[in-house]
Design an enzyme around this catalytic site. Structure first.
Site, PDB file in Angstrom:
ATOM      1  N   SER A 282       0.898  -1.148   0.099  1.00 51.34           N
ATOM      2  CA  SER A 282      -0.145   0.033   0.090  1.00 51.34           C
ATOM      3  C   SER A 282       0.897   1.296  -0.044  1.00 51.34           C
ATOM      4  O   SER A 282       2.104   1.307   0.249  1.00 51.34           O
ATOM      5  CB  SER A 282      -0.775  -0.057   1.277  1.00 51.34           C
ATOM      6  OG  SER A 282      -0.176   0.534   2.324  1.00 51.34           O
ATOM      7  N   ASP A 283       0.305   2.230  -0.418  1.00 48.39           N
ATOM      8  CA  ASP A 283       0.800   3.635  -0.093  1.00 48.39           C
ATOM      9  C   ASP A 283       0.749   3.999   1.173  1.00 48.39           C
ATOM     10  O   ASP A 283       0.121   3.116   1.986  1.00 48.39           O
ATOM     11  CB  ASP A 283       0.419   4.708  -0.977  1.00 48.39           C
ATOM     12  CG  ASP A 283       1.252   5.986  -1.353  1.00 48.39           C
ATOM     13  OD1 ASP A 283       2.316   5.957  -0.703  1.00 48.39           O
ATOM     14  OD2 ASP A 283       0.887   6.626  -2.412  1.00 48.39           O
ATOM     15  N   ALA A 284       1.616   5.055   1.735  1.00 48.56           N
ATOM     16  CA  ALA A 284       1.568   5.454   3.226  1.00 48.56           C
ATOM     17  C   ALA A 284       0.011   5.514   3.815  1.00 48.56           C
ATOM     18  O   ALA A 284      -1.014   6.010   3.039  1.00 48.56           O
ATOM     19  CB  ALA A 284       2.215   6.620   3.301  1.00 48.56           C
TER      20      ALA A 284
END
Length: 578
Positions: A282-284
């Site tokens: 995932s992104d942040a």
């Protein structure tokens, strides 16, 4: 199904056996911990003890520091962890961004602003050499977004260009360069940024292309890069309505989710249609594009259930670890989904040979850091700057400027605020003054009202500064004006534009009718929307000394412009191109 013997893992029988036996030996808490990548907010050993011993994380990303501090931090972390760690860095511009003393080689846009594709390979190669020396093994790069909307500033300089073809060519070159150091890549941000004008750090954004348009553009990028061997993909907090509807025709508008939480986009499109076998991260997880979609207790396990194999960053470690464990206990994360994620996490580690490397050799010795910020790497940055500094327009033929005819330079700086990394954006103006003076110019640096007040002047307001600056003696005092703009920043605003120091500020180029005026962008390519009155526009791409020095060489005619640009520079607006 996970096939660890196929691309991008390509493991042999012994490697697969290690993956399986390691998973089988884990406690439930260790399995849950492997799903997380921690953002290390402290360099204290006691902090790492807690992260590793209590939460058993599968990977780490550290905060900014010098390379020696980073390397020692990674060494301690690897020595503490029972299972070798994935150590991520953000080498989007070379070594810069991964260490305070790393080399800023090029931005992505810069690497796409010359016909020479080897620029992107050099950027990737330096990125790999410098980050590997510190002990990193996983690059959150290349960025494969397409800058289709000029108003999108989150990828304005972080995209190789505005077409799929240039993105594919340069992303492959970057990947090949960084792969020379054995680093694995996480290209980003699936299903693709650059269509919406907003920033998913602060709001959920949408890739609103039709299904066919996406297939021909972003889809082409992902198909090509998957075939090229990219090992992992970062999923963005970006929704794709047409794609979700293609895969789930009955889905309602209020059911559409960012890709991080959308199983139809990860498992149906990325895994199914595109055939990606590698790791999905995932992104942040603190970005509003994700956190505004559903409660934290739900979204943490939902991201894994949707198809992400790793979850980027805790908000609160105790809470998020509990949310993930609860999600497994309640069946949100199935046994099969957890096992698939663990196979890919351990498979990626095995593909790096981490399981065969003695613990005391997982991080190079301090002597390896000699390559970080080396003279050789700065020379590469200088060569790239020479090739990529771009003359966007010079419709009044103001160039070249030379000390014989234009000795007295009025120098202006337009500075954006510090971005979320805390990097000081203001040092460029000192470099510009030094480089101009070195070539024989007499430089007079403008100070706005706030700067003059900070220096102790009293009775200074924007009206008085305007009166001092904008009067009939301007052309008697100065032979030319040069404006350097370093307006950067993302993750704090939906979009980024020039913000002048005051109303009707004296630094706004009113003086274009008085003296030859040159405007130089050190960051965003879209400033003509705010300064269409300037007749000479240069894009230098970044605020490094190499880029500024190359720019002044070209302003003075000492070297020729070689950079190219795409139509985003005109901002789709009347009066920017003349």
């Amino acid at each position: 199904m996970v096939d660890l013997t196929s691309s991008p893992f390509d493991l042999n029988e012994a490697d697969v056996a290690w993956v399986r036996s390691t998973i089988d030996s884990m406690t439930l808490d260790e399995k849950i911990g492997q799903l997380f990548i921690n953002l290390n907010t402290s360099f204290e050993p006691s902090y790492l003890d807690g992260v590793v011993d209590r939460f058993h994380v599968g990977g780490m990303r550290y905060m900014g520091a010098d390379a020696a501090t980073v390397q020692e931090h990674i060494r301690y972390a690897q020595g503490r962890s029972r299972i070798p760690l994935l150590i991520a860095s953000n080498p989007e511009m070379g070594g810069a961004g991964s260490a305070d003393d790393g080399t800023l080689v090029s931005t992505h846009l810069q690497a796409g602003s010359n016909p020479d594709a080897s620029i992107a390979r050099d950027m990737g190669r330096v990125a790999g050499v410098e980050t590997t020396a510190m002990g990193c093994n996983w690059a959150f790069a290349p960025i494969v977004d397409i800058h289709r909307n000029w108003r999108n500033t989150v990828v304005g300089t972080r995209s190789f260009g505005n077409t799929a073809d240039v993105v594919i060519e340069r992303a492959k070159a970057y990947f090949d360069g960084i792969s020379e150091s054995g680093t694995v890549c996480a290209m980003k941000h699936f299903p693709g940024d650059g269509v919406d004008e907003r920033d998913q750090h602060v709001v959920t954004t949408w890739n609103t292309l039709s299904s066919d348009e996406w297939d021909a553009t972003y889809g082409a990028v992902y198909r090509e890069m998957i075939a090229h061997g990219v090992q992992s993909i970062m999923v963005g907090h970006i929704g794709a309505p047409a794609l979700s509807r293609r895969l789930v025709p009955e889905i309602r508008d209020d059911e559409l989710l960012p890709a991080t939480l959308a199983p139809e986009l990860i498992q149906g499109l990325l895994r199914g249609e595109l055939g990606f076998n590698g790791l999905v991260v995932s992104d942040a997880s603190l970005m509003l594009g994700l956190t505004s979609a559903m409660p934290r207790r739900d979204l943490v396990p939902a991201a894994i259930a949707a198809g992400c194999d790793m979850f980027l960053f805790f908000r609160d470690p105790e809470e998020d670890f509990g949310y993930m464990r609860d999600g497994y206990a309640s069946g949100v994360i199935s046994d099969e989904r957890l096992d698939e994620a663990l196979q890919r996490i351990l498979g990626l580690k095995a593909s790096l040979g981490l399981h065969r490397t003695p613990v005391d050799e997982l991080v190079p010795p301090p002597s390896a850091l000699a390559v970080v910020g080396s003279t050789e790497h700065h020379a590469i940055a200088a060569r790239i700057a020479d090739k990529t500094v771009t003359l966007v327009k010079d419709t009044e033929h103001n160039l070249p400027l030379n000390p014989a005819e234009h000795r007295r330079i009025r120098l202006y700086g337009v500075t954006g605020g510090s971005d979320f990394t805390g990097t000081d954006p203001g040092g460029y103006l000192t470099i510009a003054r030094e480089e101009l003076e070195r070539r024989g110019f007499e430089v007079h640096t403008f100070r706005n009202a706030a700067e003059r007040q900070a220096a102790g002047e009293e009775g200074v307001y924007f009206h008085t500064v305007m009166a001092d600056e904008a009067n009939g003696t301007y052309a008697d005092k100065y032979d030319a004006a040069i404006v350097f703009a370093n307006v950067a920043g993302f993750a704090q605003e939906a979009t980024v534009r020039i913000r002048w120091s005051t109303p009707m500020a004296a630094e706004i180029p009113w003086y274009v009718t008085e003296v030859p005026t040159v405007f130089v962008s050190l960051n965003q390519p879209n400033h003509l929307i705010d300064v269409p009155m300037v007749k000479t526009m240069i894009h230098a791409h970044n605020p490094s000394r190499e880029a500024i020095s190359a720019t002044i060489d070209k302003i003075t005619g000492a070297s020729e412009f070689q950079g190219t640009f795409n139509d985003n520079v005109w901002c789709g607006t009347f009066a920017t191109d003349f």
